[in-house]
Write an enzyme that holds these catalytic residues in place. Structure first.
Site, PDB file in Angstrom:
ATOM      1  N   GLU A 166     -13.043  39.198  10.267  1.00 58.16           N
ATOM      2  CA  GLU A 166     -13.327  37.575  10.295  1.00 58.16           C
ATOM      3  C   GLU A 166     -12.470  37.566   8.984  1.00 58.16           C
ATOM      4  OE1 GLU A 166     -15.211  35.804  11.608  1.00 58.16           O
ATOM      5  OE2 GLU A 166     -16.699  36.980  12.610  1.00 58.16           O
ATOM      6  N   CYS A 214     -14.792  30.414   3.621  1.00 62.28           N
ATOM      7  CA  CYS A 214     -13.598  30.306   4.644  1.00 62.28           C
ATOM      8  C   CYS A 214     -13.662  29.167   5.722  1.00 62.28           C
ATOM      9  CB  CYS A 214     -13.831  31.633   5.420  1.00 62.28           C
ATOM     10  SG  CYS A 214     -15.564  31.699   6.070  1.00 62.28           S
TER      11      CYS A 214
HETATM   12  P1  NDP Z   1      -9.736  40.859   0.623  1.00 63.69           P
HETATM   13  O1  NDP Z   1      -8.888  40.832   1.626  1.00 63.69           O
HETATM   14  O2  NDP Z   1      -8.985  40.913  -0.692  1.00 63.69           O
HETATM   15  O3  NDP Z   1     -10.958  41.744   0.293  1.00 63.69           O
HETATM   16  C1  NDP Z   1     -11.932  41.999   1.162  1.00 63.69           C
HETATM   17  C2  NDP Z   1     -12.431  43.401   1.251  1.00 63.69           C
HETATM   18  O4  NDP Z   1     -11.515  44.263   1.643  1.00 63.69           O
HETATM   19  C3  NDP Z   1     -12.731  43.604  -0.192  1.00 63.69           C
HETATM   20  O5  NDP Z   1     -13.974  44.643  -0.213  1.00 63.69           O
HETATM   21  C4  NDP Z   1     -11.844  44.495  -0.602  1.00 63.69           C
HETATM   22  O6  NDP Z   1     -12.017  45.335  -1.690  1.00 63.69           O
HETATM   23  C5  NDP Z   1     -11.498  45.542   0.736  1.00 63.69           C
HETATM   24  N1  NDP Z   1     -10.046  45.985   0.702  1.00 63.69           N
HETATM   25  C6  NDP Z   1      -9.002  45.726  -0.128  1.00 63.69           C
HETATM   26  N2  NDP Z   1      -8.229  46.505   0.439  1.00 63.69           N
HETATM   27  C7  NDP Z   1      -8.486  47.368   1.528  1.00 63.69           C
HETATM   28  C8  NDP Z   1      -7.836  48.258   2.189  1.00 63.69           C
HETATM   29  N3  NDP Z   1      -6.587  48.839   2.171  1.00 63.69           N
HETATM   30  N4  NDP Z   1      -8.620  48.741   3.342  1.00 63.69           N
HETATM   31  C9  NDP Z   1      -9.908  48.435   3.479  1.00 63.69           C
HETATM   32  N5  NDP Z   1     -10.679  47.595   2.773  1.00 63.69           N
HETATM   33  C10 NDP Z   1      -9.690  46.990   1.551  1.00 63.69           C
HETATM   34  O7  NDP Z   1     -10.476  39.470   0.533  1.00 63.69           O
HETATM   35  P2  NDP Z   1     -11.482  38.678  -0.617  1.00 63.69           P
HETATM   36  O8  NDP Z   1     -12.349  39.559  -0.973  1.00 63.69           O
HETATM   37  O9  NDP Z   1     -10.448  38.109  -1.594  1.00 63.69           O
HETATM   38  O10 NDP Z   1     -12.087  37.604   0.330  1.00 63.69           O
HETATM   39  C11 NDP Z   1     -11.472  36.057   0.553  1.00 63.69           C
HETATM   40  C12 NDP Z   1     -10.889  36.056   1.971  1.00 63.69           C
HETATM   41  O11 NDP Z   1     -12.056  36.487   2.866  1.00 63.69           O
HETATM   42  C13 NDP Z   1     -10.363  34.496   2.201  1.00 63.69           C
HETATM   43  O12 NDP Z   1      -9.138  34.796   2.927  1.00 63.69           O
HETATM   44  C14 NDP Z   1     -11.456  34.145   3.084  1.00 63.69           C
HETATM   45  O13 NDP Z   1     -11.098  33.111   4.008  1.00 63.69           O
HETATM   46  C15 NDP Z   1     -11.908  35.468   3.758  1.00 63.69           C
HETATM   47  N6  NDP Z   1     -13.264  35.213   4.386  1.00 63.69           N
HETATM   48  C16 NDP Z   1     -13.511  35.157   5.805  1.00 63.69           C
HETATM   49  C17 NDP Z   1     -14.730  34.754   6.209  1.00 63.69           C
HETATM   50  C18 NDP Z   1     -14.762  34.746   7.809  1.00 63.69           C
HETATM   51  O14 NDP Z   1     -15.798  34.546   8.289  1.00 63.69           O
HETATM   52  N7  NDP Z   1     -13.709  34.506   8.611  1.00 63.69           N
HETATM   53  C19 NDP Z   1     -15.971  34.518   5.551  1.00 63.69           C
HETATM   54  C20 NDP Z   1     -15.610  34.872   4.020  1.00 63.69           C
HETATM   55  C21 NDP Z   1     -14.509  35.262   3.482  1.00 63.69           C
HETATM   56  P3  NDP Z   1     -11.802  44.774  -3.256  1.00 63.69           P
HETATM   57  O15 NDP Z   1     -12.311  43.328  -3.389  1.00 63.69           O
HETATM   58  O16 NDP Z   1     -12.706  46.011  -3.808  1.00 63.69           O
HETATM   59  O17 NDP Z   1     -10.335  44.968  -3.374  1.00 63.69           O
END
Ligand code: NDP
Length: 506
Positions: free
Chosen positions: A242, A276
């Site tokens: 997502e 999102c």
């Molecule tokens: P990120 O992609 O930065 O992070 C998402 C999660 O992935 C966090 O828990 C992060 O940890 C973790 N993560 C980071 N690097 C890795 C890796 N290499 N492998 C596995 N996990 C990893 O997104 P954001 O948290 O900034 O969220 C915002 C984004 O999410 C926006 O683009 C938004 O549109 C999207 N989103 C989409 C939704 C949907 O339903 N389609 C709903 C809500 C949001 P950490 O934060 O600790 O770095």
């Protein structure tokens, strides 16, 4: 301060910050890969027992979680306000109520959705097939910070009902709320090891995929989603992704402008625009553009912004400083390229991470503000000549999560909706379908793969297995050994009869 697991002796910690005050509110361990892998093994052991519990019983037990949640709703709301900067109404309506309803919905309907499903065979009528839906094992959930409760906990509830164990890696920005959710599951007397929370940064998420989970549900940015998909591919496990959105709102010449303006204002600023599905760009047809802008600006400039922990506000804080910096930059770039600030346009009240509700006009399709995800309280508006141009520009994006159409003519709305490239298109409304667990949630193009919510999302959390059995006892099948010319001739004759041009068509 929350404790992620009794078995952890952290070498370092992560501090959770209240974005409305910038004050620390708790610390959690920054877990190592070994910690994450140990949590997966604990969840796996608990899942083996859980999978033996009949689904009706599982639903009954998970339902208790919804009751505990409602009993302790204020506790969850206070933490969502403190850790994510939300308003109280958003914490209740967009997080707590969504999960209470989703839990009740799936506890009621999952037994039927996961009942074995007969498949009627097209050719081999003497046999029959059915599908049955088995738990996958341990589901790894990796979550973002913008809806730290309703996104991962919905996926957790669905996974548990389907008979899986769960290991959740929350964002480093909002770990406390995930730990609070686990506390509620334990208070609901669910097996404590069945749902694990592993706190950490990106590497903890990577360790989760590496650690032997059976499926991954990832919500986050497109960039991280690609890394997650590659890591899952390497281990040949499935994933649901997502990812980001850039939802367009098309406002037709016959739209109810009062409703459209209110919907767009809410859809752009709710949760400080960190949704999102936020309205991220508006295409307003020339004849209604000015009247629409006046209405949106009037609504936007009357919104109260501040710390929802102490004041009654309409727009809260942004969840963390990096996001605030990104929003400020993208607005400054747009203004430098000719966009006009009609209200807002700068950081909000001092002391916290605020950006004022901002309306931009004179936007052009090639500006970053119209192409890249803003993920902040900014509504960029572009004037278009007609709805054809609006549809073309709406589809001119690498993202396709949500889209919105405003028109009084429902058939026209449906015709436009079917041409817009998005996972969900809403007519005369915004955002809400995330709160409808019966409808699929997910995007097309780079907004993701697979669906959460709905029967489709529930079944994705299961292995679909196929059983094929006999309906009529027969000594042998005609195509078995020995191969004979007479069998060949009979099969060819039969195939021509069945698949060739029918005699009544000749
Ligand atoms: P990120 O992609 O930065 O992070 C998402 C999660 O992935 C966090 O828990 C992060 O940890 C973790 N993560 C980071 N690097 C890795 C890796 N290499 N492998 C596995 N996990 C990893 O997104 P954001 O948290 O900034 O969220 C915002 C984004 O999410 C926006 O683009 C938004 O549109 C999207 N989103 C989409 C939704 C949907 O339903 N389609 C709903 C809500 C949001 P950490 O934060 O600790 O770095």
């Amino acid at each position: 301060m929350g404790a992620a697991s009794s078995d952890i002796t952290p070498k370092s910690t992560i501090t959770s910050i209240n974005p409305a005050t910038k004050q620390p509110i708790g610390e959690v361990p920054d877990m190592s890969a070994a910690d994450v892998h140990a949590a997966i093994e604990r969840a796996r052991a608990a899942q083996r027992e859980w999978a033996k519990v009949p689904i009706e019983q599982r639903c009954k037990r998970v339902l208790r979680f919804a009751e505990v949640l409602m009993e302790r709703a204020e506790e969850v709301i206070d933490l969502l306000v403190a850790e994510a900067g939300k308003t109280r109404l958003e914490a209740l309506g967009m997080e707590v109520v969504v999960i209470a309803d989703l839990t009740r919905y799936f506890c009621k309907h999952a037994p039927e959705m996961l009942e074995p499903e007969p498949v009627s065979l097209h050719l081999l009528k003497h046999r029959a097939s059915y599908l049955h839906f088995q738990p996958r094992g341990v589901i790894g959930i990796i979550a973002p910070w913008n809806f730290p409760f309703s996104i991962p906990i919905g996926e957790t509830v669905m996974s548990l009902i389907a008979g899986n164990g769960v290991v959740l890696k929350p964002s480093e920005v909002t770990p406390l709320i995930a730990l609070k959710a686990r506390e509620l599951f334990i208070a609901a007397e669910l097996p404590p090891d069945l749902f694990q929370v592993v706190t950490g940064r990106g590497p903890a998420g990577a360790a989760l995929i590496d650690g032997g989970i059976n499926y991954c549900v990832f919500t986050g940015s497109v960039a991280t989603g690609k890394k997650v998909a590659a890591a899952c591919g390497e281990r040949l496990i499935g994933c649901t992704l997502e990812l980001g959105g850039k939802a367009p709102a098309i406002v037709c010449d016959d739209a109810d402008l009062d409703r459209a303006a209110q919907a767009i204002t809410w859809g752009g600023f709710a949760n400080s625009g960190q949704v999102c599905a936020s309205v991220e760009r508006v295409y307003a047809v020339d004849s209604v553009h000015d009247a629409l802008v006046d209405r949106i600006v009037s609504h936007a400039s009357s919104l109260r912004q501040g710390n929802a922990g102490v004041d009654e506000v309409d727009v809260g804080a942004m969840a963390w400083d990096q996001q605030l910096n990104h929003v400020e930059k993208i607005v400054q770039q747009a203004v430098a390229s000719g966009a006009k600030v009609r209200t807002g346009g700068a950081r909000g009240p001092s002391g916290g991470l605020f950006f004022q509700p901002t309306v931009l006009t004179d936007c052009k399709q090639d500006m970053d503000v119209m192409r890249k995800e803003i993920f902040g309280p900014v509504i960029p508006i572009m004037r278009v000549s007609d709805e054809e141009e609006a549809i073309r520009l709406a589809n001119d994006s690498h993202l396709g999560l949500l889209a919105y159409v405003f028109t009084k003519d429902r058939d026209r709305g449906k015709r436009i909706a079917e041409r817009v490239e998005a996972g969900t298109v809403m007519i005369n409304d915004v955002l809400n379908t995330f709160a409808c667990p019966e409808t699929p949630w997910g995007g097309v193009k780079q907004s993701g793969l697979g669906r959460t919510h709905s029967i489709h999302g529930l079944r994705d959390l299961c292995e679909t297995r196929h059983v094929n059995h006999d309906r009529i006892a027969m000594a042998r099948e005609v195509w078995w050994y020995p191969y004979k010319p007479s069998t060949f001739r009979a099969l060819l004759r039969g195939a021509r009869l069945l698949f060739g041009k029918r005699f009544w068509q000749r």
